[in-house]
Structure formats: structure tokens, C-alpha cells
Design a protein around this motif. Structure first.
Motif, PDB file in Angstrom:
ATOM      1  N   LEU A  16       0.772  -1.052  -0.027  1.00  0.00           N
ATOM      2  CA  LEU A  16      -0.032  -0.068  -0.100  1.00  0.00           C
ATOM      3  C   LEU A  16       0.830   1.079  -0.030  1.00  0.00           C
ATOM      4  O   LEU A  16       0.648   2.215  -0.488  1.00  0.00           O
ATOM      5  CB  LEU A  16      -0.978   0.075   1.371  1.00  0.00           C
ATOM      6  CG  LEU A  16      -2.162  -1.015   1.247  1.00  0.00           C
ATOM      7  CD1 LEU A  16      -2.933  -0.611   2.609  1.00  0.00           C
ATOM      8  CD2 LEU A  16      -3.096  -0.618   0.204  1.00  0.00           C
ATOM      9  N   GLN A 173      -4.790  -2.083  -4.178  1.00  0.00           N
ATOM     10  CA  GLN A 173      -4.892  -2.085  -2.905  1.00  0.00           C
ATOM     11  C   GLN A 173      -4.921  -0.795  -2.412  1.00  0.00           C
ATOM     12  O   GLN A 173      -5.973  -0.502  -1.582  1.00  0.00           O
ATOM     13  CB  GLN A 173      -4.053  -2.829  -1.942  1.00  0.00           C
ATOM     14  CG  GLN A 173      -3.815  -4.306  -2.252  1.00  0.00           C
ATOM     15  CD  GLN A 173      -2.817  -5.143  -1.494  1.00  0.00           C
ATOM     16  OE1 GLN A 173      -2.095  -4.497  -0.692  1.00  0.00           O
ATOM     17  NE2 GLN A 173      -2.782  -6.470  -1.557  1.00  0.00           N
ATOM     18  N   GLU A 174      -4.226   0.038  -2.805  1.00  0.00           N
ATOM     19  CA  GLU A 174      -4.431   1.699  -2.268  1.00  0.00           C
ATOM     20  C   GLU A 174      -5.567   2.393  -2.708  1.00  0.00           C
ATOM     21  O   GLU A 174      -6.268   2.969  -2.159  1.00  0.00           O
ATOM     22  CB  GLU A 174      -3.127   2.370  -2.846  1.00  0.00           C
ATOM     23  CG  GLU A 174      -3.066   2.332  -4.376  1.00  0.00           C
ATOM     24  CD  GLU A 174      -2.179   1.162  -4.971  1.00  0.00           C
ATOM     25  OE1 GLU A 174      -1.599   1.228  -6.205  1.00  0.00           O
ATOM     26  OE2 GLU A 174      -2.017   0.187  -4.440  1.00  0.00           O
ATOM     27  N   SER A 177      -8.353   0.766  -0.539  1.00  0.00           N
ATOM     28  CA  SER A 177      -8.286   1.241   0.600  1.00  0.00           C
ATOM     29  C   SER A 177      -8.748   2.736   0.916  1.00  0.00           C
ATOM     30  O   SER A 177      -9.443   3.055   1.883  1.00  0.00           O
ATOM     31  CB  SER A 177      -6.450   1.485   1.318  1.00  0.00           C
ATOM     32  OG  SER A 177      -6.287   1.826   2.572  1.00  0.00           O
ATOM     33  N   LYS A 178      -8.624   3.609  -0.070  1.00  0.00           N
ATOM     34  CA  LYS A 178      -9.328   4.947  -0.031  1.00  0.00           C
ATOM     35  C   LYS A 178     -10.669   4.693  -0.111  1.00  0.00           C
ATOM     36  O   LYS A 178     -11.637   5.429   0.469  1.00  0.00           O
ATOM     37  CB  LYS A 178      -8.852   5.454  -1.354  1.00  0.00           C
ATOM     38  CG  LYS A 178      -7.378   6.162  -1.509  1.00  0.00           C
ATOM     39  CD  LYS A 178      -7.045   6.690  -2.786  1.00  0.00           C
ATOM     40  CE  LYS A 178      -5.853   7.157  -2.706  1.00  0.00           C
ATOM     41  NZ  LYS A 178      -5.247   7.662  -4.086  1.00  0.00           N
ATOM     42  N   SER A 182      -9.671   3.180   4.486  1.00  0.00           N
ATOM     43  CA  SER A 182      -8.577   2.407   5.390  1.00  0.00           C
ATOM     44  C   SER A 182      -8.813   1.135   5.612  1.00  0.00           C
ATOM     45  O   SER A 182      -8.181   0.276   6.350  1.00  0.00           O
ATOM     46  CB  SER A 182      -7.852   3.025   6.213  1.00  0.00           C
ATOM     47  OG  SER A 182      -7.182   4.300   5.667  1.00  0.00           O
ATOM     48  N   TRP A 183      -9.907   0.628   4.881  1.00  0.00           N
ATOM     49  CA  TRP A 183     -10.303  -0.870   5.062  1.00  0.00           C
ATOM     50  C   TRP A 183     -10.532  -0.967   6.554  1.00  0.00           C
ATOM     51  O   TRP A 183     -10.304  -1.973   7.155  1.00  0.00           O
ATOM     52  CB  TRP A 183      -9.285  -1.797   4.632  1.00  0.00           C
ATOM     53  CG  TRP A 183      -9.738  -2.882   3.951  1.00  0.00           C
ATOM     54  CD1 TRP A 183     -10.703  -3.139   2.700  1.00  0.00           C
ATOM     55  CD2 TRP A 183      -9.657  -4.294   4.128  1.00  0.00           C
ATOM     56  NE1 TRP A 183     -10.941  -4.377   2.420  1.00  0.00           N
ATOM     57  CE2 TRP A 183     -10.223  -5.358   3.280  1.00  0.00           C
ATOM     58  CE3 TRP A 183      -8.834  -4.976   5.105  1.00  0.00           C
ATOM     59  CZ2 TRP A 183     -10.323  -6.588   3.186  1.00  0.00           C
ATOM     60  CZ3 TRP A 183      -8.525  -6.521   4.960  1.00  0.00           C
ATOM     61  CH2 TRP A 183      -9.337  -7.182   3.995  1.00  0.00           C
ATOM     62  N   HIS A 212      -8.381  -8.125   0.008  1.00  0.00           N
ATOM     63  CA  HIS A 212      -7.663  -6.951  -0.132  1.00  0.00           C
ATOM     64  C   HIS A 212      -7.590  -6.172  -1.712  1.00  0.00           C
ATOM     65  O   HIS A 212      -7.085  -5.007  -1.576  1.00  0.00           O
ATOM     66  CB  HIS A 212      -6.168  -7.156   0.401  1.00  0.00           C
ATOM     67  CG  HIS A 212      -6.028  -7.061   1.992  1.00  0.00           C
ATOM     68  ND1 HIS A 212      -6.039  -8.159   2.588  1.00  0.00           N
ATOM     69  CD2 HIS A 212      -5.652  -5.796   2.436  1.00  0.00           C
ATOM     70  CE1 HIS A 212      -5.876  -7.546   3.767  1.00  0.00           C
ATOM     71  NE2 HIS A 212      -5.645  -6.139   3.922  1.00  0.00           N
TER      72      HIS A 212
END
Length: 234
Positions: A16, A173-174, A177-178, A182-183, A212
Motif C-alpha cells: 500500500l 489495494q491503495e 483502501s481509499k 483504510s479498510w 484486499h
């Protein structure tokens, strides 16, 4: 946090952030504090994390495809952005090989250590990332405390998971996450066992039904919840 869970989380975090170290600069001299790199390498634009938990006896090396040409641990001021041939802690000159039976975009050998893809800008589905179609034997729940096995999916649920999981749309994944703050959310820890005996540990988020690198379909999300309940019904 248990060692195996820490290792998995470290690899995910490294993918990430693309870096996991602190660099200080003073009077044109760089130095870093107690760097503990997650084991990551980049090849052909793909980021791979080292697999330290699998039974690798069913896997074999294919042809040589290159070497590690830059290692962060060998530099006092390592560059931040990884490039092809870079690794966090492998030695420069470590030979890279294909894994027989798998696309090199999914798995490669670095010396005698297996590395699995965690980020691939060319991927469109999870199968593009994992090369899993026709290769999954079993999926199971495992303990988030020590990684011990809790319960295999039933044969019917296992067949559905094996069919649907590789089809899921790949999301970096990044980016995921957004989209998921942030998961955040409760996690189920799972393990995918391949027909060759190797395994891959994955996490499933219940608040944002997702892995993920992909959102679960409603069918798959319901399946996972149904199977989870069986652990406590026994």
C-alpha cells in the motif's frame, strides 16, 4: 500480534505504501532507524511479497528470468520508489525463476524463496493477479490469533468459491483502501490451499464485503457468512 499475522500485514502495508522505512537527512547525510523491511520485490511492474508459511514441496523452479539488481538493505540512502529488479532485503544478484505451472506475473522464485503477486497494474481480475483458475483445492477459515485451521468450506460452498473468487474484479489495494476508509471493519482470516499443496492467506472485510484487492459479489459475501456460522454450529 502473532508472527505469521504480522508478516502478512507487513507485506500488505508495504504494498500500500510502497515503502516501510524512515529516512532522516542531515547535512547531506542519510541514515535510517532500525529498518525492518517487509520482504518485497518488483519485476515487470508487479510487486511480490515473500511467502514464508506455505508448504513448497509441491512446487518447482522453471527457467531463469532475471536477477535482483538493487536491494534497499544494501544502501545507506535507499531510493523510495521501487523499480523492476528492486527488492527490500534480498541480496543483489539473487536469481529469479519462473514457478512451473504458474504465470510469472503471479508467482516467482527468488533463490529458494517463493514470492506471490500483491499488486499488478495490468490485472483486471483476481485471476490475472493470482493465476488461480483450476488450481484451488480448498478454502478454509483460520484463526486470526495463531493461524490454526478452524473449518474447511463445505464441498458445495467450496465449489462455488473456487469458481467465483478468481472472477472478481481486481482493484489495486491503495484504491480499495481509499474507498473503504483504510479498510476499517471486522476481518475474517482465510486460507486458500492450492492443488500443489501451497497455500495463500487472505483476509475478508465484513463491513465492506471485500478482500484486499477485490469486492465480493453479494452471492460470495452471503456464502462466506453462511460458512462462518457453521463454525459455531458444530
Amino acid at each position: 500480534m502473532k508472527p505469521w499475522l504480522f508478516a502478512l500485514s507487513a507485506v500488505i502495508l508495504c504494498v500500500l505504501l510502497l515503502t516501510a522505512y524512515t529516512v532522516k537527512t542531515t547535512q547531506n547525510k542519510c541514515y535510517f532507524d532500525d529498518v525492518d523491511y517487509a520482504s518485497v520485490l518488483q519485476w515487470n511492474g508487479v510487486l511480490y511479497g515473500g511467502d514464508t508459511d506455505s508448504d513448497l514441496s509441491g512446487l518447482s523452479k522453471g527457467k531463469a528470468i532475471g536477477k535482483i539488481t538493487y536491494s534497499k538493505t544494501e544502501h545507506r540512502c535507499p531510493r523510495k520508489k521501487m523499480q523492476d529488479g528492486d527488492a527490500t532485503n534480498l541480496k543483489t544478484g539473487t536469481q529469479l525463476y519462473e514457478v512451473n505451472g504458474y504465470e510469472p506475473s503471479a508467482r516467482i522464485w527468488a533463490g529458494d524463496q517463493l514470492y506471490e503477486a500483491y499488486s499488478n497494474p495490468a490485472a483486471r481480475t483476481l485471476n490475472d493477479l493470482l493465476d488461480a483458475v483450476g488450481k484451488i483445492q480448498t478454502v478454509r477459515f483460520i484463526s486470526g490469533n495463531d493461524g490454526s485451521e478452524l473449518m474447511d468450506f463445505t464441498p458445495e460452498a467450496n465449489a462455488i468459491f473456487i469458481r467465483e473468487f478468481p472472477k472478481l474484479e481486481y482493484i489495486p489495494q491503495e484504491e480499495l483502501s481509499k474507498q473503504t476508509k483504510s479498510w476499517v471493519g471486522n476481518l475474517y482470516w482465510m486460507e486458500i490451499e492450492m492443488k500443489d499443496g501451497s497455500t495463500r492467506r487472505i483476509a475478508y472485510n465484513t463491513m465492506f464485503p471485500s478482500f484486499h484487492s477485490a469486492y465480493a459479489t453479494p452471492e460470495l459475501a452471503e456464502l462466506i457468512e453462511q460458512q462462518r456460522k457453521l463454525i459455531y454450529a458444530r
